[in-house]
Design a protein around this motif. Structure first.
Motif, PDB file in Angstrom:
ATOM      1  N   THR A 273       3.784  37.808  29.218  1.00  0.00           N
ATOM      2  CA  THR A 273       4.874  39.199  28.844  1.00  0.00           C
ATOM      3  C   THR A 273       5.143  39.843  29.640  1.00  0.00           C
ATOM      4  O   THR A 273       5.680  40.039  30.567  1.00  0.00           O
ATOM      5  N   TYR A 274       3.357  40.448  29.484  1.00  0.00           N
ATOM      6  CA  TYR A 274       2.979  41.408  30.420  1.00  0.00           C
ATOM      7  C   TYR A 274       3.252  41.330  32.529  1.00  0.00           C
ATOM      8  O   TYR A 274       3.144  41.896  32.960  1.00  0.00           O
ATOM      9  N   LYS A 328      13.900  32.812  12.416  1.00  0.00           N
ATOM     10  CA  LYS A 328      14.995  31.197  12.135  1.00  0.00           C
ATOM     11  C   LYS A 328      13.745  30.714  11.728  1.00  0.00           C
ATOM     12  O   LYS A 328      13.379  29.486  10.836  1.00  0.00           O
ATOM     13  N   PHE A 329      13.308  29.945  13.310  1.00  0.00           N
ATOM     14  CA  PHE A 329      12.306  28.911  13.567  1.00  0.00           C
ATOM     15  C   PHE A 329      10.374  29.055  13.157  1.00  0.00           C
ATOM     16  O   PHE A 329       9.964  28.395  13.506  1.00  0.00           O
ATOM     17  N   GLY A 330      10.560  30.267  12.905  1.00  0.00           N
ATOM     18  CA  GLY A 330       8.788  30.941  13.316  1.00  0.00           C
ATOM     19  C   GLY A 330       8.688  31.749  14.410  1.00  0.00           C
ATOM     20  O   GLY A 330       9.160  31.226  15.363  1.00  0.00           O
ATOM     21  N   ARG A 331       7.918  32.153  14.800  1.00  0.00           N
ATOM     22  CA  ARG A 331       7.173  32.551  15.553  1.00  0.00           C
ATOM     23  C   ARG A 331       6.708  31.879  16.836  1.00  0.00           C
ATOM     24  O   ARG A 331       7.097  32.138  17.848  1.00  0.00           O
ATOM     25  N   ARG A 332       5.277  31.310  16.463  1.00  0.00           N
ATOM     26  CA  ARG A 332       4.484  30.085  17.400  1.00  0.00           C
ATOM     27  C   ARG A 332       6.018  29.041  18.002  1.00  0.00           C
ATOM     28  O   ARG A 332       5.446  29.140  19.161  1.00  0.00           O
ATOM     29  N   ARG A 333       6.865  28.375  17.221  1.00  0.00           N
ATOM     30  CA  ARG A 333       7.090  27.047  17.750  1.00  0.00           C
ATOM     31  C   ARG A 333       8.213  28.653  18.903  1.00  0.00           C
ATOM     32  O   ARG A 333       8.636  27.447  19.843  1.00  0.00           O
ATOM     33  N   SER A 334       8.714  29.090  18.785  1.00  0.00           N
ATOM     34  CA  SER A 334      10.017  30.026  19.743  1.00  0.00           C
ATOM     35  C   SER A 334       8.499  30.472  20.685  1.00  0.00           C
ATOM     36  O   SER A 334       9.239  29.878  21.864  1.00  0.00           O
ATOM     37  N   GLN A 335       8.124  30.713  20.172  1.00  0.00           N
ATOM     38  CA  GLN A 335       7.313  31.304  21.851  1.00  0.00           C
ATOM     39  C   GLN A 335       6.747  30.266  22.840  1.00  0.00           C
ATOM     40  O   GLN A 335       6.081  30.319  23.954  1.00  0.00           O
ATOM     41  N   LEU A 336       6.226  29.505  22.246  1.00  0.00           N
ATOM     42  CA  LEU A 336       5.577  27.636  22.978  1.00  0.00           C
ATOM     43  C   LEU A 336       6.099  27.636  23.673  1.00  0.00           C
ATOM     44  O   LEU A 336       6.559  27.070  24.646  1.00  0.00           O
ATOM     45  N   TRP A 337       8.203  27.751  23.393  1.00  0.00           N
ATOM     46  CA  TRP A 337       8.902  26.731  24.088  1.00  0.00           C
ATOM     47  C   TRP A 337       9.378  27.695  25.327  1.00  0.00           C
ATOM     48  O   TRP A 337       9.337  28.054  26.340  1.00  0.00           O
ATOM     49  N   ILE A 338       9.664  28.926  25.253  1.00  0.00           N
ATOM     50  CA  ILE A 338       9.289  30.279  25.908  1.00  0.00           C
ATOM     51  C   ILE A 338       8.552  30.403  26.621  1.00  0.00           C
ATOM     52  O   ILE A 338       8.583  30.806  28.248  1.00  0.00           O
ATOM     53  N   THR A 339       7.128  30.177  26.542  1.00  0.00           N
ATOM     54  CA  THR A 339       6.318  30.883  27.170  1.00  0.00           C
ATOM     55  C   THR A 339       6.585  29.429  28.744  1.00  0.00           C
ATOM     56  O   THR A 339       6.046  29.408  30.050  1.00  0.00           O
ATOM     57  N   SER A 340       6.520  28.438  27.890  1.00  0.00           N
ATOM     58  CA  SER A 340       6.403  27.189  28.707  1.00  0.00           C
ATOM     59  C   SER A 340       7.494  27.326  29.607  1.00  0.00           C
ATOM     60  O   SER A 340       7.061  26.872  30.681  1.00  0.00           O
ATOM     61  N   ALA A 341       8.687  27.592  29.354  1.00  0.00           N
ATOM     62  CA  ALA A 341       9.588  28.330  30.125  1.00  0.00           C
ATOM     63  C   ALA A 341       9.290  29.234  31.436  1.00  0.00           C
ATOM     64  O   ALA A 341       9.629  28.973  32.972  1.00  0.00           O
ATOM     65  N   ILE A 342       8.421  29.849  31.076  1.00  0.00           N
ATOM     66  CA  ILE A 342       8.032  31.257  31.545  1.00  0.00           C
ATOM     67  C   ILE A 342       7.343  30.024  33.464  1.00  0.00           C
ATOM     68  O   ILE A 342       6.959  30.512  34.273  1.00  0.00           O
ATOM     69  N   LEU A 343       5.914  29.285  32.481  1.00  0.00           N
ATOM     70  CA  LEU A 343       5.489  29.002  33.835  1.00  0.00           C
ATOM     71  C   LEU A 343       5.737  28.160  34.526  1.00  0.00           C
ATOM     72  O   LEU A 343       5.803  27.810  35.569  1.00  0.00           O
ATOM     73  N   ILE A 375      17.197  35.617  35.999  1.00  0.00           N
ATOM     74  CA  ILE A 375      16.024  34.354  35.214  1.00  0.00           C
ATOM     75  C   ILE A 375      14.689  34.875  34.597  1.00  0.00           C
ATOM     76  O   ILE A 375      14.361  34.617  32.828  1.00  0.00           O
ATOM     77  N   GLY A 376      14.280  36.049  35.473  1.00  0.00           N
ATOM     78  CA  GLY A 376      13.232  36.420  35.093  1.00  0.00           C
ATOM     79  C   GLY A 376      12.816  36.939  33.541  1.00  0.00           C
ATOM     80  O   GLY A 376      12.443  37.627  32.400  1.00  0.00           O
ATOM     81  N   MET A 377      14.090  37.777  33.886  1.00  0.00           N
ATOM     82  CA  MET A 377      14.354  39.568  32.859  1.00  0.00           C
ATOM     83  C   MET A 377      14.819  38.778  31.278  1.00  0.00           C
ATOM     84  O   MET A 377      14.525  38.702  29.967  1.00  0.00           O
ATOM     85  N   THR A 378      15.977  37.264  31.549  1.00  0.00           N
ATOM     86  CA  THR A 378      16.347  36.890  30.647  1.00  0.00           C
ATOM     87  C   THR A 378      14.901  35.870  29.926  1.00  0.00           C
ATOM     88  O   THR A 378      14.841  36.304  28.270  1.00  0.00           O
ATOM     89  N   LEU A 379      14.384  35.508  30.617  1.00  0.00           N
ATOM     90  CA  LEU A 379      12.748  35.104  29.647  1.00  0.00           C
ATOM     91  C   LEU A 379      12.124  36.383  29.318  1.00  0.00           C
ATOM     92  O   LEU A 379      11.144  36.055  28.318  1.00  0.00           O
ATOM     93  N   MET A 380      11.895  37.331  29.662  1.00  0.00           N
ATOM     94  CA  MET A 380      11.176  38.396  29.278  1.00  0.00           C
ATOM     95  C   MET A 380      11.817  38.731  27.697  1.00  0.00           C
ATOM     96  O   MET A 380      11.201  39.441  26.603  1.00  0.00           O
ATOM     97  N   GLY A 381      13.382  38.851  28.121  1.00  0.00           N
ATOM     98  CA  GLY A 381      13.637  39.489  26.822  1.00  0.00           C
ATOM     99  C   GLY A 381      13.772  38.592  25.547  1.00  0.00           C
ATOM    100  O   GLY A 381      13.101  39.062  24.235  1.00  0.00           O
ATOM    101  N   LEU A 382      13.189  37.156  25.504  1.00  0.00           N
ATOM    102  CA  LEU A 382      13.089  36.053  25.319  1.00  0.00           C
ATOM    103  C   LEU A 382      11.832  36.591  24.173  1.00  0.00           C
ATOM    104  O   LEU A 382      11.031  35.559  23.297  1.00  0.00           O
ATOM    105  N   THR A 383      10.859  36.450  24.959  1.00  0.00           N
ATOM    106  CA  THR A 383       9.010  36.465  25.170  1.00  0.00           C
ATOM    107  C   THR A 383       9.113  37.586  24.021  1.00  0.00           C
ATOM    108  O   THR A 383       8.051  37.864  23.005  1.00  0.00           O
ATOM    109  N   PHE A 384       9.425  38.988  24.687  1.00  0.00           N
ATOM    110  CA  PHE A 384       8.873  40.165  24.578  1.00  0.00           C
ATOM    111  C   PHE A 384       9.809  40.520  23.081  1.00  0.00           C
ATOM    112  O   PHE A 384       8.493  41.641  21.807  1.00  0.00           O
ATOM    113  N   GLY A 385      10.774  40.125  22.567  1.00  0.00           N
ATOM    114  CA  GLY A 385      11.539  41.063  21.617  1.00  0.00           C
ATOM    115  C   GLY A 385      11.411  40.004  20.131  1.00  0.00           C
ATOM    116  O   GLY A 385      11.004  41.230  19.430  1.00  0.00           O
TER     117      GLY A 385
END
Length: 464
Positions: A273-274, A328-343, A375-385
């Motif tokens: 995220t940083y 709704k889906f949990g912190r861990r699961r949602s962050q795994l998907w978002i971080t994969s998109a950042i990669l 794209i970068g800022m969209t992913l940033m909002g999804l991971t940071f929120g």
């Protein structure tokens, strides 16, 4: 490991119930406070790429001066873990409210003083020295601010809506960015400043005095923030800890003794995220607006600020989405998907911002750069929120301020302090594609941390 080390997943006896009126005040206080703190922080980042290399550093090598300016930018990130320890100690000992007021004052005073600081041409070597000290003080303030604001929101939250409540202080990041860059945009337009042709002109009104105005005006925002925070009450969860006499003499020693694993998990959960955010803000600005002769894109400073402001709107819009998804889906699961998109995003830099792909100067394909930022800022909002829910949930009440603050701010050293500096060096030596690889590597480390971390969605924050 002791049961005190990890909060229980089973609900405990509920603490004092917060009212809707209290929650509204907390939302306002956490949002206003973090907006002010991030405004102060980003004003420096905006000036670090254009103003400070010219006014506070000497020499004929523009890249070296930019690197020196980025090094002072990094000083705040070194200070942030120290700030989290200092403010975290008092936040866990005397309460969240008083500590947050102290953090706001520390940041506000340092920012104002930068606005009145003489340049190198006035006091010589003392100018960059004092600039670095004040930047360090900014880091101390922000180091204590974020975790306190996150705790305000999470410890007042309704059951099942913690990530949605915790997203309010996160909105301070894009709001502060919009205020800082918006202010700088208006100034550069009003003073007809062009970063490519005018930044070396010391007689230009913007270089003489215009850049100081946003720093000086921060004092008005600090007064507003103090007024809001003085009206707050202590959080119900912390009141319960006081009633049960569960404070610890040294939160720092306690958290390292019993919660060292959570500190490591939290640090690396925040890493990608940083890295993403400070590539999208601190590094991209001088790269996009810098000289074509040095391999940069050569976009006009004012034009690029407009692009950044448009993209940051997506950052802000995605933060509430992140909170809803995490609840709704949990912190861990949602962050795994978002971080994969950042990669994956990290592997696209050559397509979006390499000069060979997008052009330079008047030939730059602006739409590609805007898409890159979007794209970068969209992913940033999804991971940071949802981060302001995830990190506090890792720690028990009596060390939560200290623990979440250290994890958040240690990540700032690994993921933010060195990122602009490393990115400038990688671009100069290998090309911009390597900066994307750097982001992808950070995402891999975050994915590993997430994989071995627990789901914290249903944890009881009153656990001590």
């Amino acid at each position: 490991m002791s049961t005190a080390a990890t909060p229980s997943a089973k609900p405990a006896t509920p603490g004092p119930i917060s009212t809707k009126a209290q929650r509204r005040r907390v939302i306002l206080a956490s949002l206003v406070g973090t907006t002010i703190e991030f405004y102060d922080f980003y004003i420096y980042a905006t000036a670090a790429g254009v103003v400070f290399p010219i006014l506070f550093f000497t020499g004929n090598d523009d890249t070296a001066k930019l690197l020196a300016s980025m090094a002072t930018f990094a000083a705040a990130f070194v200070a942030r873990p120290i700030g989290s320890v200092i403010f975290g100690h008092y936040g866990d000992r005397i309460g969240r409210k008083a500590t947050l007021i102290g953090a706001l004052l520390t940041m506000g005073i340092a920012t104002f003083l930068i606005g009145v600081l003489p340049t190198y041409y006035g006091i010589g070597i003392w100018a960059p020295v004092l600039l670095t000290i004040l930047r360090f003080c900014q880091g101390l303030g922000l180091g204590g601010e974020w975790s306190g604001a996150a705790l305000l929101a999470t410890e007042y939250a309704e059951e099942g809506k913690r990530a949605r409540a915790a997203m309010w202080p996160q909105l301070g990041a894009p709001f502060g960015f919009i205020l800082a860059n918006g202010f700088m945009l208006l100034l550069t337009m009003a003073l007809a400043f062009n970063s490519v042709t005018d930044k070396g002109n010391l007689d230009h009104p913007f270089m003489m005095w215009g850049w100081r105005v946003p720093f000086l005006c921060s004092v008005i925002m600090v007064v507003v923030g103090l007024w809001v925070r003085f009206k707050l009450e202590e959080t119900p969860v912390f009141k319960k800890a006081l009633d049960q006499d569960k404070k610890v003499a040294s939160p720092l020693a306690q958290v390292f003794k019993l919660n060292w694993l959570q500190l490591i998990q939290g640090t690396f959960i925040m890493l990608a995220t940083y890295v993403l955010f400070y590539l999208m803000t601190a590094w991209i600005l001088p790269y996009a607006t810098g000289s074509v002769a040095l391999g940069n894109l050569g976009i006009g400073y004012t034009n690029f600020l407009v692009l950044q402001l448009l993209a940051v709107l997506l950052f802000a819009a995605m933060i509430p989405v992140s909170g809803i998804v995490a609840d709704k889906f949990g912190r861990r699961r949602s962050q795994l998907w978002i971080t994969s998109a950042i990669l994956i995003f990290g592997l696209t830099f050559k397509i979006f911002v390499d000069p060979a792909s997008v052009g330079q100067g008047p030939n730059v394909q602006i739409w590609k750069v805007l898409l890159f930022l979007a794209i970068g800022m969209t992913l940033m909002g999804l991971t940071f929120g949802s981060m302001s829910a995830i990190l506090p949930e890792l720690f028990p009440t009596n060390v939560r301020y200290t623990g979440s603050g250290i994890a958040y701010n240690m990540a700032s050293i690994l993921g933010a302090a060195i990122t602009p500096f490393v990115a400038v060096a990688l671009t100069a030596n290998f090309g911009v594609w390597m900066v994307g690889v750097y982001l992808a590597f950070a995402a891999v480390l975050t994915l590993i941390a997430l994989w071995f971390s627990p789901e914290t969605k249903d944890r009881d924050l009153a656990t001590i």
